[in-house]
Design an enzyme around this catalytic site. Structure first.
Site, PDB file in Angstrom:
ATOM      1  N   LYS A   1      70.635 181.527  40.236  1.00 29.75           N
ATOM      2  CA  LYS A   1      69.318 181.874  39.681  1.00 29.75           C
ATOM      3  C   LYS A   1      68.286 180.986  39.768  1.00 29.75           C
ATOM      4  O   LYS A   1      66.670 180.993  40.161  1.00 29.75           O
ATOM      5  CB  LYS A   1      69.325 182.262  38.275  1.00 29.75           C
ATOM      6  CG  LYS A   1      70.122 183.472  38.069  1.00 29.75           C
ATOM      7  CD  LYS A   1      69.376 184.761  38.633  1.00 29.75           C
ATOM      8  CE  LYS A   1      67.954 185.363  37.825  1.00 29.75           C
ATOM      9  NZ  LYS A   1      67.376 186.418  38.581  1.00 29.75           N
TER      10      LYS A   1
ATOM     11  N   ASP B   1      66.360 192.150  57.421  1.00 32.07           N
ATOM     12  CA  ASP B   1      65.752 191.321  58.007  1.00 32.07           C
ATOM     13  C   ASP B   1      64.057 191.442  57.309  1.00 32.07           C
ATOM     14  O   ASP B   1      63.632 192.576  57.084  1.00 32.07           O
ATOM     15  CB  ASP B   1      65.185 191.805  59.582  1.00 32.07           C
ATOM     16  CG  ASP B   1      64.235 190.829  60.174  1.00 32.07           C
ATOM     17  OD1 ASP B   1      63.192 191.329  60.408  1.00 32.07           O
ATOM     18  OD2 ASP B   1      64.868 189.544  60.597  1.00 32.07           O
ATOM     19  N   PRO B   2      63.567 190.274  56.979  1.00 35.17           N
ATOM     20  CA  PRO B   2      62.311 190.333  56.272  1.00 35.17           C
ATOM     21  C   PRO B   2      61.184 190.994  57.074  1.00 35.17           C
ATOM     22  O   PRO B   2      60.441 191.503  56.198  1.00 35.17           O
ATOM     23  CB  PRO B   2      62.104 188.646  56.185  1.00 35.17           C
ATOM     24  CG  PRO B   2      63.344 188.056  56.341  1.00 35.17           C
ATOM     25  CD  PRO B   2      64.129 188.862  57.099  1.00 35.17           C
TER      26      PRO B   2
ATOM     27  N   PHE C   1      68.939 197.231  34.462  1.00 36.83           N
ATOM     28  CA  PHE C   1      68.504 197.298  33.130  1.00 36.83           C
ATOM     29  C   PHE C   1      67.173 196.793  32.899  1.00 36.83           C
ATOM     30  O   PHE C   1      66.208 197.674  32.283  1.00 36.83           O
ATOM     31  CB  PHE C   1      69.500 196.297  32.133  1.00 36.83           C
ATOM     32  CG  PHE C   1      69.169 196.155  30.986  1.00 36.83           C
ATOM     33  CD1 PHE C   1      68.860 196.885  30.078  1.00 36.83           C
ATOM     34  CD2 PHE C   1      69.297 194.593  30.438  1.00 36.83           C
ATOM     35  CE1 PHE C   1      68.521 196.686  28.646  1.00 36.83           C
ATOM     36  CE2 PHE C   1      68.918 194.469  29.144  1.00 36.83           C
ATOM     37  CZ  PHE C   1      68.528 195.361  28.380  1.00 36.83           C
TER      38      PHE C   1
ATOM     39  N   ASN D   1      71.200 186.753  44.570  1.00 36.46           N
ATOM     40  CA  ASN D   1      70.407 185.896  43.867  1.00 36.46           C
ATOM     41  C   ASN D   1      69.595 184.813  44.524  1.00 36.46           C
ATOM     42  O   ASN D   1      68.542 184.367  44.374  1.00 36.46           O
ATOM     43  CB  ASN D   1      71.092 184.969  42.651  1.00 36.46           C
ATOM     44  CG  ASN D   1      71.746 186.087  41.524  1.00 36.46           C
ATOM     45  OD1 ASN D   1      71.261 187.197  41.776  1.00 36.46           O
ATOM     46  ND2 ASN D   1      72.695 185.584  40.934  1.00 36.46           N
TER      47      ASN D   1
ATOM     48  N   THR E   1      66.301 183.274  34.496  1.00 32.10           N
ATOM     49  CA  THR E   1      66.900 183.262  33.159  1.00 32.10           C
ATOM     50  C   THR E   1      66.697 181.890  32.498  1.00 32.10           C
ATOM     51  O   THR E   1      66.766 180.989  33.092  1.00 32.10           O
ATOM     52  CB  THR E   1      68.374 183.699  33.659  1.00 32.10           C
ATOM     53  OG1 THR E   1      69.133 183.363  32.283  1.00 32.10           O
ATOM     54  CG2 THR E   1      68.937 182.658  34.601  1.00 32.10           C
TER      55      THR E   1
ATOM     56  N   TYR F   1      76.255 181.543  37.924  1.00 35.46           N
ATOM     57  CA  TYR F   1      75.399 182.455  37.994  1.00 35.46           C
ATOM     58  C   TYR F   1      73.840 181.617  37.900  1.00 35.46           C
ATOM     59  O   TYR F   1      73.120 182.085  38.586  1.00 35.46           O
ATOM     60  CB  TYR F   1      75.353 183.340  36.700  1.00 35.46           C
ATOM     61  CG  TYR F   1      74.253 184.145  36.386  1.00 35.46           C
ATOM     62  CD1 TYR F   1      73.881 185.227  37.204  1.00 35.46           C
ATOM     63  CD2 TYR F   1      73.576 183.913  35.143  1.00 35.46           C
ATOM     64  CE1 TYR F   1      72.759 185.844  36.879  1.00 35.46           C
ATOM     65  CE2 TYR F   1      72.597 184.517  34.774  1.00 35.46           C
ATOM     66  CZ  TYR F   1      72.065 185.556  35.683  1.00 35.46           C
ATOM     67  OH  TYR F   1      70.856 186.442  35.162  1.00 35.46           O
TER      68      TYR F   1
END
Length: 322
Positions: A149, A61-62, A20, A96, A121, A145
């Protein structure tokens, strides 16, 4: 397919481009003529004009992610990805927290300077007695949640404070607008009205007020953050005022134009495991965004609802990530 960015138009990389917020961020970036690359597990469902970069950040992997990003020479990375709807606690942590840890390490490893904008958020604040929620308030989220975050926000802000990345976190409240997911309150109600306009099932909304923002204003804030000379660690991006959700639903019904007869309202229970558990009804203080970014919301709730309803009637894949 977008080409790799040039020196005067460096590529913007967007995680969560099929979701979104990410979808609208991509549209805003493309409108400026900037090349956009979308990092996603699957190339399907990405916005038009994005260069797909297949990669699962939460599992990868980063160093491998940095290697995938390096040829693009990005000037901006926007994280609009994350676990949100219909997920377990483990999936919330993976989407997250783990994802953000790996993204920050990948951005840090890139040779050229990159600006990172992470979408947070307002639920990270939790409940406060203050009239408005300012960035200086302590964060004390209740729901899982919001807790994950906040953990992500702290990863980003710590890396920025240590000089490892140039980054900011945009904390947003309830966002409305085109391509809102069906799992959200207003997205679900819009789909109900489109499919069965004679009846509308509603959870309890009496007295519930929220700060509502058009997602396209969020996308504009990302553009402002991308070019701002200074980056505060956290910036509120909201309307700065509260709107009764019951009034917002009434406005959506009018916009849907269900005919002479209003839909029959069927009251149902509150959904279990709400992502706004422990959130108070306080608006965001958006003074910092005005001062540092020159940003202010340009659209009304009515504008957002019209765009929401317009996109509801266009077939598209529902996304489960921000």
């Amino acid at each position: 397919m977008a080409s790799v960015g040039s020196a005067d138009r460096p590529t913007a990389v967007v995680l969560g481009a099929g979701g979104f917020v990410g979808r609208n961020v991509c549209a805003a970036l493309r409108a400026t003529g900037r090349p956009v690359a979308a990092v996603a597990r699957r190339p399907a469902g990405l916005p038009d004009g994005c260069r797909p970069v297949p990669f699962d950040v939460a599992r990868g992997d980063p160093a491998a992610l940095a290697a995938a990003l390096a040829p693009l020479r990005p000037g901006l990375v926007v994280n609009a990805a994350g676990a949100l709807w219909n997920v377990t606690d483990d999936e919330l942590t993976a989407g997250n927290v783990t994802l953000v840890e790996r993204l920050v390490r990948a951005v840090e490893a890139l040779a050229d300077p990159v600006r990172l904008v992470h979408i947070g958020t307002a639920y990270e604040y939790g409940v406060h007695p203050d009239d408005t929620l300012a960035e200086t308030l302590p964060a004390r989220p209740v729901g899982r949640y919001a807790q994950t975050k906040l953990a992500a926000t702290r990863i980003v802000t710590r890396a920025a404070a240590e000089g490892r990345v140039s980054a900011t976190v945009l904390r947003i409240p309830v966002a409305l607008g085109p391509f809102i997911p069906a799992e959200s309150l207003l997205g679900g109600l819009a789909r109900q009205l489109a499919a069965h306009p004679a009846e509308l099932r509603l959870p309890p909304l009496d007295g519930v007020r929220r700060d509502l923002i058009d997602v396209r204003d969020v996308a504009d804030a990302v553009l402002c953050a991308a070019r701002a000379p200074r980056l505060p660690p956290v910036v509120n991006i909201g309307s700065g005022r509260l709107v009764p959700l019951a009034d917002t639903v009434d406005a959506l019904i009018r916009i849907a134009g269900t005919g002479a007869n209003a839909p029959e309202i069927v009251r149902g229970p509150a959904p279990a495991g709400r992502r706004d558990a422990g959130a108070g009804d306080r608006p965001l203080d958006i003074g910092l965004a005005r001062r540092e970014f020159g940003w202010a919301p340009a659209r009304t709730v009515t504008d957002a609802l019209h765009a929401l309803w317009g996109s509801t009637r266009v077939p598209h894949t529902s996304q489960h990530h921000t």
